[in-house]
Write a protein that holds these residues in place. Structure first.
Motif, PDB file in Angstrom:
ATOM      1  N   VAL A 156       0.975  -1.050   0.001  1.00  0.00           N
ATOM      2  CA  VAL A 156      -0.134  -0.008   0.023  1.00  0.00           C
ATOM      3  C   VAL A 156       0.887   1.458  -0.192  1.00  0.00           C
ATOM      4  O   VAL A 156       1.777   1.286   0.595  1.00  0.00           O
ATOM      5  CB  VAL A 156      -1.145   0.123   1.195  1.00  0.00           C
ATOM      6  CG1 VAL A 156      -1.794   1.214   1.319  1.00  0.00           C
ATOM      7  CG2 VAL A 156      -2.047  -1.211   1.070  1.00  0.00           C
ATOM      8  N   CYS A 157       0.679   2.153  -1.157  1.00  0.00           N
ATOM      9  CA  CYS A 157       1.447   3.496  -1.022  1.00  0.00           C
ATOM     10  C   CYS A 157       0.283   4.482  -1.533  1.00  0.00           C
ATOM     11  O   CYS A 157      -0.731   4.277  -1.815  1.00  0.00           O
ATOM     12  CB  CYS A 157       2.393   3.231  -2.004  1.00  0.00           C
ATOM     13  SG  CYS A 157       1.930   2.744  -3.831  1.00  0.00           S
ATOM     14  N   PRO A 158       0.751   5.553  -1.317  1.00  0.00           N
ATOM     15  CA  PRO A 158       0.049   6.800  -2.046  1.00  0.00           C
ATOM     16  C   PRO A 158      -0.057   7.165  -3.371  1.00  0.00           C
ATOM     17  O   PRO A 158      -0.477   8.353  -3.788  1.00  0.00           O
ATOM     18  CB  PRO A 158       0.385   7.869  -1.021  1.00  0.00           C
ATOM     19  CG  PRO A 158       2.121   7.740  -1.046  1.00  0.00           C
ATOM     20  CD  PRO A 158       2.025   6.192  -0.959  1.00  0.00           C
ATOM     21  N   PHE A 159       0.516   6.318  -4.226  1.00  0.00           N
ATOM     22  CA  PHE A 159       0.405   6.819  -5.568  1.00  0.00           C
ATOM     23  C   PHE A 159      -0.298   5.726  -6.514  1.00  0.00           C
ATOM     24  O   PHE A 159      -0.342   4.367  -6.224  1.00  0.00           O
ATOM     25  CB  PHE A 159       1.924   6.248  -6.152  1.00  0.00           C
ATOM     26  CG  PHE A 159       2.953   6.849  -5.451  1.00  0.00           C
ATOM     27  CD1 PHE A 159       3.114   8.293  -4.862  1.00  0.00           C
ATOM     28  CD2 PHE A 159       3.891   6.083  -4.573  1.00  0.00           C
ATOM     29  CE1 PHE A 159       4.190   8.689  -4.060  1.00  0.00           C
ATOM     30  CE2 PHE A 159       4.762   6.564  -3.511  1.00  0.00           C
ATOM     31  CZ  PHE A 159       4.927   7.829  -3.353  1.00  0.00           C
ATOM     32  N   ALA A 160      -0.859   6.333  -7.590  1.00  0.00           N
ATOM     33  CA  ALA A 160      -1.776   5.426  -8.317  1.00  0.00           C
ATOM     34  C   ALA A 160      -2.918   4.692  -7.609  1.00  0.00           C
ATOM     35  O   ALA A 160      -3.193   3.544  -7.759  1.00  0.00           O
ATOM     36  CB  ALA A 160      -0.925   4.507  -9.033  1.00  0.00           C
ATOM     37  N   VAL A 161      -3.606   5.434  -6.695  1.00  0.00           N
ATOM     38  CA  VAL A 161      -4.521   4.909  -5.736  1.00  0.00           C
ATOM     39  C   VAL A 161      -6.086   5.110  -6.306  1.00  0.00           C
ATOM     40  O   VAL A 161      -6.157   5.835  -7.253  1.00  0.00           O
ATOM     41  CB  VAL A 161      -4.725   5.235  -4.466  1.00  0.00           C
ATOM     42  CG1 VAL A 161      -3.403   4.821  -3.689  1.00  0.00           C
ATOM     43  CG2 VAL A 161      -4.898   6.759  -4.317  1.00  0.00           C
ATOM     44  N   ASN A 162      -7.133   4.298  -5.995  1.00  0.00           N
ATOM     45  CA  ASN A 162      -8.363   4.424  -6.440  1.00  0.00           C
ATOM     46  C   ASN A 162      -9.047   5.767  -6.151  1.00  0.00           C
ATOM     47  O   ASN A 162      -8.329   6.526  -5.072  1.00  0.00           O
ATOM     48  CB  ASN A 162      -9.214   3.343  -5.877  1.00  0.00           C
ATOM     49  CG  ASN A 162      -8.994   2.017  -6.490  1.00  0.00           C
ATOM     50  OD1 ASN A 162      -8.115   1.818  -7.477  1.00  0.00           O
ATOM     51  ND2 ASN A 162      -9.277   0.863  -5.693  1.00  0.00           N
ATOM     52  N   ASP A 163      -9.976   6.331  -6.823  1.00  0.00           N
ATOM     53  CA  ASP A 163     -10.707   7.493  -6.581  1.00  0.00           C
ATOM     54  C   ASP A 163     -11.176   7.750  -5.106  1.00  0.00           C
ATOM     55  O   ASP A 163     -11.358   8.685  -4.665  1.00  0.00           O
ATOM     56  CB  ASP A 163     -11.570   7.911  -7.729  1.00  0.00           C
ATOM     57  CG  ASP A 163     -11.003   8.119  -8.957  1.00  0.00           C
ATOM     58  OD1 ASP A 163      -9.895   8.556  -8.944  1.00  0.00           O
ATOM     59  OD2 ASP A 163     -11.762   7.931  -9.860  1.00  0.00           O
ATOM     60  N   CYS A 164     -11.443   6.564  -4.528  1.00  0.00           N
ATOM     61  CA  CYS A 164     -12.315   6.966  -3.251  1.00  0.00           C
ATOM     62  C   CYS A 164     -11.129   7.103  -2.073  1.00  0.00           C
ATOM     63  O   CYS A 164     -11.615   7.151  -0.848  1.00  0.00           O
ATOM     64  CB  CYS A 164     -12.976   5.647  -2.774  1.00  0.00           C
ATOM     65  SG  CYS A 164     -12.148   4.049  -2.436  1.00  0.00           S
ATOM     66  N   CYS A 165     -10.051   7.179  -2.550  1.00  0.00           N
ATOM     67  CA  CYS A 165      -8.876   7.552  -1.495  1.00  0.00           C
ATOM     68  C   CYS A 165      -8.549   9.075  -1.168  1.00  0.00           C
ATOM     69  O   CYS A 165      -8.353   9.487  -2.276  1.00  0.00           O
ATOM     70  CB  CYS A 165      -7.652   6.571  -1.907  1.00  0.00           C
ATOM     71  SG  CYS A 165      -7.803   4.757  -1.741  1.00  0.00           S
ATOM     72  N   ASP A 166      -8.412   9.409  -0.048  1.00  0.00           N
ATOM     73  CA  ASP A 166      -7.552  10.618   0.059  1.00  0.00           C
ATOM     74  C   ASP A 166      -6.472  10.378   0.848  1.00  0.00           C
ATOM     75  O   ASP A 166      -6.326   9.811   1.861  1.00  0.00           O
ATOM     76  CB  ASP A 166      -8.678  11.383   1.119  1.00  0.00           C
ATOM     77  CG  ASP A 166      -9.921  11.764   0.682  1.00  0.00           C
ATOM     78  OD1 ASP A 166     -10.066  12.189  -0.620  1.00  0.00           O
ATOM     79  OD2 ASP A 166     -11.151  11.394   1.060  1.00  0.00           O
ATOM     80  N   VAL A 167      -5.222  11.058   0.443  1.00  0.00           N
ATOM     81  CA  VAL A 167      -3.988  10.808   0.890  1.00  0.00           C
ATOM     82  C   VAL A 167      -3.619  12.155   1.912  1.00  0.00           C
ATOM     83  O   VAL A 167      -3.988  13.050   1.326  1.00  0.00           O
ATOM     84  CB  VAL A 167      -2.953  10.851  -0.275  1.00  0.00           C
ATOM     85  CG1 VAL A 167      -1.641  10.692   0.310  1.00  0.00           C
ATOM     86  CG2 VAL A 167      -3.246   9.631  -1.255  1.00  0.00           C
ATOM     87  N   TYR A 168      -3.101  11.551   2.940  1.00  0.00           N
ATOM     88  CA  TYR A 168      -2.367  12.672   3.988  1.00  0.00           C
ATOM     89  C   TYR A 168      -1.118  12.293   4.317  1.00  0.00           C
ATOM     90  O   TYR A 168      -0.765  11.234   4.556  1.00  0.00           O
ATOM     91  CB  TYR A 168      -3.389  12.707   5.242  1.00  0.00           C
ATOM     92  CG  TYR A 168      -4.867  12.851   5.021  1.00  0.00           C
ATOM     93  CD1 TYR A 168      -5.335  14.469   5.173  1.00  0.00           C
ATOM     94  CD2 TYR A 168      -5.851  11.930   4.649  1.00  0.00           C
ATOM     95  CE1 TYR A 168      -6.677  14.631   4.797  1.00  0.00           C
ATOM     96  CE2 TYR A 168      -7.037  12.241   4.366  1.00  0.00           C
ATOM     97  CZ  TYR A 168      -7.530  13.508   4.467  1.00  0.00           C
ATOM     98  OH  TYR A 168      -8.865  13.847   4.191  1.00  0.00           O
ATOM     99  N   LEU A 169      -0.342  13.220   4.548  1.00  0.00           N
ATOM    100  CA  LEU A 169       1.019  13.166   4.854  1.00  0.00           C
ATOM    101  C   LEU A 169       1.123  13.564   6.471  1.00  0.00           C
ATOM    102  O   LEU A 169       0.803  14.627   6.722  1.00  0.00           O
ATOM    103  CB  LEU A 169       2.025  13.875   4.041  1.00  0.00           C
ATOM    104  CG  LEU A 169       1.913  13.657   2.653  1.00  0.00           C
ATOM    105  CD1 LEU A 169       3.163  14.548   1.968  1.00  0.00           C
ATOM    106  CD2 LEU A 169       2.118  12.118   2.334  1.00  0.00           C
TER     107      LEU A 169
END
Length: 159
Positions: A98-111
């Motif tokens: 699992v990584c924050p790149f090339a993820v599905n549209d239902c995902c929101d990335v936070y750092l």
């Protein structure tokens, strides 16, 4: 395969050659640190949580742990991690990659702020034997997070 989606993502940004693939597993922080040859805290692990009808992907330092009260303040809900069998369907990457790149549209990335103390961090690249070295600024550029947040706690020796 998810790593191919991530490779294509980085190919379109001109840094595909920086993706590392290992002969051994890098599915945990400890294994990834051994494979990369860095301290475990420099591994940028991606944690996945249910937040309403969306998935929050929180990228944090390898030694950081979710601070439940901070999480609740940030997201107005209790921290509920995705189950292992939900990850690939909801995120597009299986557990271990699992990584924050090339993820599905239902995902929101936070750092998470725990990453800012390093000059280089190593997130996975969609498989259980991959990583890429990025500065926090590059991680922000490529992960395109919704925000930098502070929802983790560090070990007492690091705080």
């Amino acid at each position: 395969m998810a790593i191919e989606k991530v490779r294509e993502f980085f190919r379109s940004r001109g840094i595909e050659d920086r993706v590392l693939e290992f002969e051994t597993s890098s599915a945990t922080v400890e294994l990834a640190a051994q494979a990369v040859g860095c301290e475990p805290e420099r591994i940028a692990k991606t944690l996945s949580f249910h937040v309403g009808d969306r998935v929050a992907l929180i990228v944090a330092a390898g030694d950081a742990r979710i601070d439940n009260p901070k999480f609740k303040v940030q997201f107005a809900t209790k921290a509920k991690m995705l189950k292992a069998d939900e990850a690939e369907k909801l995120i597009g990457h299986a557990v271990g990659g699992v990584c924050p790149f090339a993820v599905n549209d239902c995902c929101d990335v936070y750092l998470d702020e725990s990453l800012r103390r390093f000059d280089m961090v190593y997130p996975a690249c969609g498989s259980a034997n991959s990583a890429i070295g990025l500065t926090p600024e590059e991680l922000e550029r490529y992960a395109a997070p919704a925000a930098w947040i502070d929802v983790c706690k560090l070990p007492a020796t690091q705080a």
